[in-house]
Motif scaffolding. Structure first.
Motif, PDB file in Angstrom:
ATOM      1  N   LEU A  62       0.818  -1.207   0.000  1.00 47.73           N
ATOM      2  CA  LEU A  62       0.000   0.000   0.000  1.00 47.73           C
ATOM      3  C   LEU A  62       0.856   1.264   0.000  1.00 47.73           C
ATOM      4  CD1 LEU A  62      -2.861  -1.082   2.416  1.00 47.73           C
ATOM      5  CD2 LEU A  62      -2.988  -0.798  -0.068  1.00 47.73           C
ATOM      6  N   LEU A  63       1.944   1.268   0.759  1.00 54.30           N
ATOM      7  CA  LEU A  63       2.824   2.433   0.770  1.00 54.30           C
ATOM      8  C   LEU A  63       3.495   2.640  -0.584  1.00 54.30           C
ATOM      9  CD1 LEU A  63       4.389   2.135   4.323  1.00 54.30           C
ATOM     10  CD2 LEU A  63       2.802   3.894   3.497  1.00 54.30           C
ATOM     11  N   LYS A  64       3.862   1.563  -1.242  1.00 56.16           N
ATOM     12  CA  LYS A  64       4.457   1.661  -2.579  1.00 56.16           C
ATOM     13  C   LYS A  64       3.465   2.296  -3.538  1.00 56.16           C
ATOM     14  CE  LYS A  64       6.288  -1.174  -6.334  1.00 56.16           C
ATOM     15  NZ  LYS A  64       6.570  -2.534  -6.789  1.00 56.16           N
ATOM     16  N   ARG A  65       2.226   1.838  -3.497  1.00 54.70           N
ATOM     17  CA  ARG A  65       1.205   2.390  -4.390  1.00 54.70           C
ATOM     18  C   ARG A  65       0.897   3.849  -4.060  1.00 54.70           C
ATOM     19  NH1 ARG A  65      -2.704  -2.902  -4.716  1.00 54.70           N
ATOM     20  NH2 ARG A  65      -1.349  -4.114  -6.090  1.00 54.70           N
ATOM     21  N   LEU A  66       0.905   4.182  -2.788  1.00 51.71           N
ATOM     22  CA  LEU A  66       0.662   5.562  -2.392  1.00 51.71           C
ATOM     23  C   LEU A  66       1.788   6.467  -2.888  1.00 51.71           C
ATOM     24  CD1 LEU A  66      -1.111   7.567  -0.913  1.00 51.71           C
ATOM     25  CD2 LEU A  66       0.102   6.985   1.188  1.00 51.71           C
ATOM     26  N   ARG A  67       3.033   6.019  -2.750  1.00 51.18           N
ATOM     27  CA  ARG A  67       4.166   6.804  -3.250  1.00 51.18           C
ATOM     28  C   ARG A  67       4.056   7.016  -4.761  1.00 51.18           C
ATOM     29  NH1 ARG A  67       7.089   3.858   0.675  1.00 51.18           N
ATOM     30  NH2 ARG A  67       7.599   2.237  -0.818  1.00 51.18           N
ATOM     31  N   GLN A  68       3.635   5.975  -5.490  1.00 49.01           N
ATOM     32  CA  GLN A  68       3.472   6.091  -6.938  1.00 49.01           C
ATOM     33  C   GLN A  68       2.413   7.134  -7.285  1.00 49.01           C
ATOM     34  OE1 GLN A  68       2.554   1.995  -7.815  1.00 49.01           O
ATOM     35  NE2 GLN A  68       4.686   1.480  -8.272  1.00 49.01           N
ATOM     36  N   ARG A  69       1.311   7.140  -6.539  1.00 47.21           N
ATOM     37  CA  ARG A  69       0.243   8.112  -6.795  1.00 47.21           C
ATOM     38  C   ARG A  69       0.703   9.532  -6.508  1.00 47.21           C
ATOM     39  NH1 ARG A  69      -5.755   6.411  -6.145  1.00 47.21           N
ATOM     40  NH2 ARG A  69      -5.632   4.382  -7.111  1.00 47.21           N
ATOM     41  N   VAL A  70       1.401   9.711  -5.406  1.00 46.14           N
ATOM     42  CA  VAL A  70       1.887  11.043  -5.046  1.00 46.14           C
ATOM     43  C   VAL A  70       2.876  11.524  -6.098  1.00 46.14           C
ATOM     44  CG1 VAL A  70       3.269  12.314  -3.361  1.00 46.14           C
ATOM     45  CG2 VAL A  70       1.438  10.800  -2.595  1.00 46.14           C
ATOM     46  N   LYS A  71       3.774  10.650  -6.534  1.00 45.31           N
ATOM     47  CA  LYS A  71       4.759  11.009  -7.555  1.00 45.31           C
ATOM     48  C   LYS A  71       4.059  11.397  -8.859  1.00 45.31           C
ATOM     49  CE  LYS A  71       8.906   9.215  -9.815  1.00 45.31           C
ATOM     50  NZ  LYS A  71       9.820   8.079  -9.928  1.00 45.31           N
ATOM     51  N   ALA A  72       3.060  10.629  -9.267  1.00 47.51           N
ATOM     52  CA  ALA A  72       2.315  10.939 -10.492  1.00 47.51           C
ATOM     53  C   ALA A  72       1.564  12.257 -10.351  1.00 47.51           C
ATOM     54  CB  ALA A  72       1.346   9.807 -10.817  1.00 47.51           C
ATOM     55  N   HIS A  73       0.996  12.496  -9.180  1.00 48.41           N
ATOM     56  CA  HIS A  73       0.262  13.737  -8.934  1.00 48.41           C
ATOM     57  C   HIS A  73       1.210  14.939  -9.014  1.00 48.41           C
ATOM     58  CE1 HIS A  73      -2.807  16.385  -7.350  1.00 48.41           C
ATOM     59  NE2 HIS A  73      -1.961  16.796  -6.441  1.00 48.41           N
ATOM     60  N   LYS A  74       2.385  14.812  -8.427  1.00 50.04           N
ATOM     61  CA  LYS A  74       3.364  15.895  -8.472  1.00 50.04           C
ATOM     62  C   LYS A  74       3.815  16.161  -9.917  1.00 50.04           C
ATOM     63  CE  LYS A  74       5.343  15.584  -3.854  1.00 50.04           C
ATOM     64  NZ  LYS A  74       6.555  15.304  -3.093  1.00 50.04           N
ATOM     65  N   ALA A  75       3.974  15.098 -10.679  1.00 49.40           N
ATOM     66  CA  ALA A  75       4.409  15.240 -12.081  1.00 49.40           C
ATOM     67  C   ALA A  75       3.359  15.976 -12.897  1.00 49.40           C
ATOM     68  CB  ALA A  75       4.705  13.874 -12.689  1.00 49.40           C
ATOM     69  N   THR A  76       2.103  15.678 -12.693  1.00 48.03           N
ATOM     70  CA  THR A  76       1.052  16.362 -13.458  1.00 48.03           C
ATOM     71  C   THR A  76       0.936  17.810 -13.017  1.00 48.03           C
ATOM     72  OG1 THR A  76      -0.667  15.550 -11.961  1.00 48.03           O
ATOM     73  CG2 THR A  76      -0.291  14.292 -13.969  1.00 48.03           C
ATOM     74  N   ARG A  77       1.129  18.083 -11.746  1.00 47.51           N
ATOM     75  CA  ARG A  77       1.093  19.470 -11.247  1.00 47.51           C
ATOM     76  C   ARG A  77       2.268  20.263 -11.819  1.00 47.51           C
ATOM     77  NH1 ARG A  77       1.170  19.469  -5.183  1.00 47.51           N
ATOM     78  NH2 ARG A  77       1.779  21.603  -5.557  1.00 47.51           N
ATOM     79  N   HIS A  78       3.425  19.605 -11.915  1.00 49.45           N
ATOM     80  CA  HIS A  78       4.627  20.271 -12.429  1.00 49.45           C
ATOM     81  C   HIS A  78       4.440  20.642 -13.907  1.00 49.45           C
ATOM     82  CE1 HIS A  78       8.817  21.323 -12.904  1.00 49.45           C
ATOM     83  NE2 HIS A  78       8.913  20.463 -13.908  1.00 49.45           N
ATOM     84  N   HIS A  79       3.818  19.747 -14.689  1.00 52.59           N
ATOM     85  CA  HIS A  79       3.621  20.002 -16.115  1.00 52.59           C
ATOM     86  C   HIS A  79       2.589  21.103 -16.357  1.00 52.59           C
ATOM     87  CE1 HIS A  79       6.242  16.909 -17.582  1.00 52.59           C
ATOM     88  NE2 HIS A  79       5.653  15.995 -16.838  1.00 52.59           N
ATOM     89  N   LYS A  80       1.665  21.291 -15.429  1.00 44.62           N
ATOM     90  CA  LYS A  80       0.645  22.327 -15.589  1.00 44.62           C
ATOM     91  C   LYS A  80       1.211  23.710 -15.301  1.00 44.62           C
ATOM     92  CE  LYS A  80      -3.381  19.499 -14.570  1.00 44.62           C
ATOM     93  NZ  LYS A  80      -4.497  19.291 -13.666  1.00 44.62           N
ATOM     94  N   ALA A  81       2.260  23.763 -14.488  1.00 42.40           N
ATOM     95  CA  ALA A  81       2.832  25.065 -14.085  1.00 42.40           C
ATOM     96  C   ALA A  81       3.627  25.715 -15.196  1.00 42.40           C
ATOM     97  CB  ALA A  81       3.715  24.860 -12.861  1.00 42.40           C
TER      98      ALA A  81
END
Length: 81
Positions: A62-81
């Motif tokens: 579960l922690l691995k999957r959560l880290r993957q989601r957070v990383k993906a979320h940060k990547a999409t936020r970074h591309h929008k900026a």
């Protein structure tokens, strides 16, 4: 909006104990049967319980999957900026 952890916590060790709790993931038999139909919030709550009280293998998954989601979320936020 918060990130909900709704991934299936199954670790492919599917055997129920005498109380009807899976020895692999720690979910109850009714939780396992209803998993796909449960609302995201309820699946998230179950996963949070498993993170707090579950077996090491489930917590790691579960922690691995959560880290993957957070990383993906940060990547999409970074591309929008």
């Amino acid at each position: 909006m918060p990130t909900l952890l709704t991934d299936n916590p199954c670790v492919s060790l599917c055997k129920l104990d005498d109380d009807g709790v899976c020895l692999g993931c720690g979910r109850t038999k009714p939780e396992i049967k209803a998993w796909k139909a449960l609302p995201d919030e309820q699946r998230h709550d179950i996963n949070m319980r498993l993170l707090a009280t579950g077996r090491k293998k489930v917590r790691k998954l579960l922690l691995k999957r959560l880290r993957q989601r957070v990383k993906a979320h940060k990547a999409t936020r970074h591309h929008k900026a």
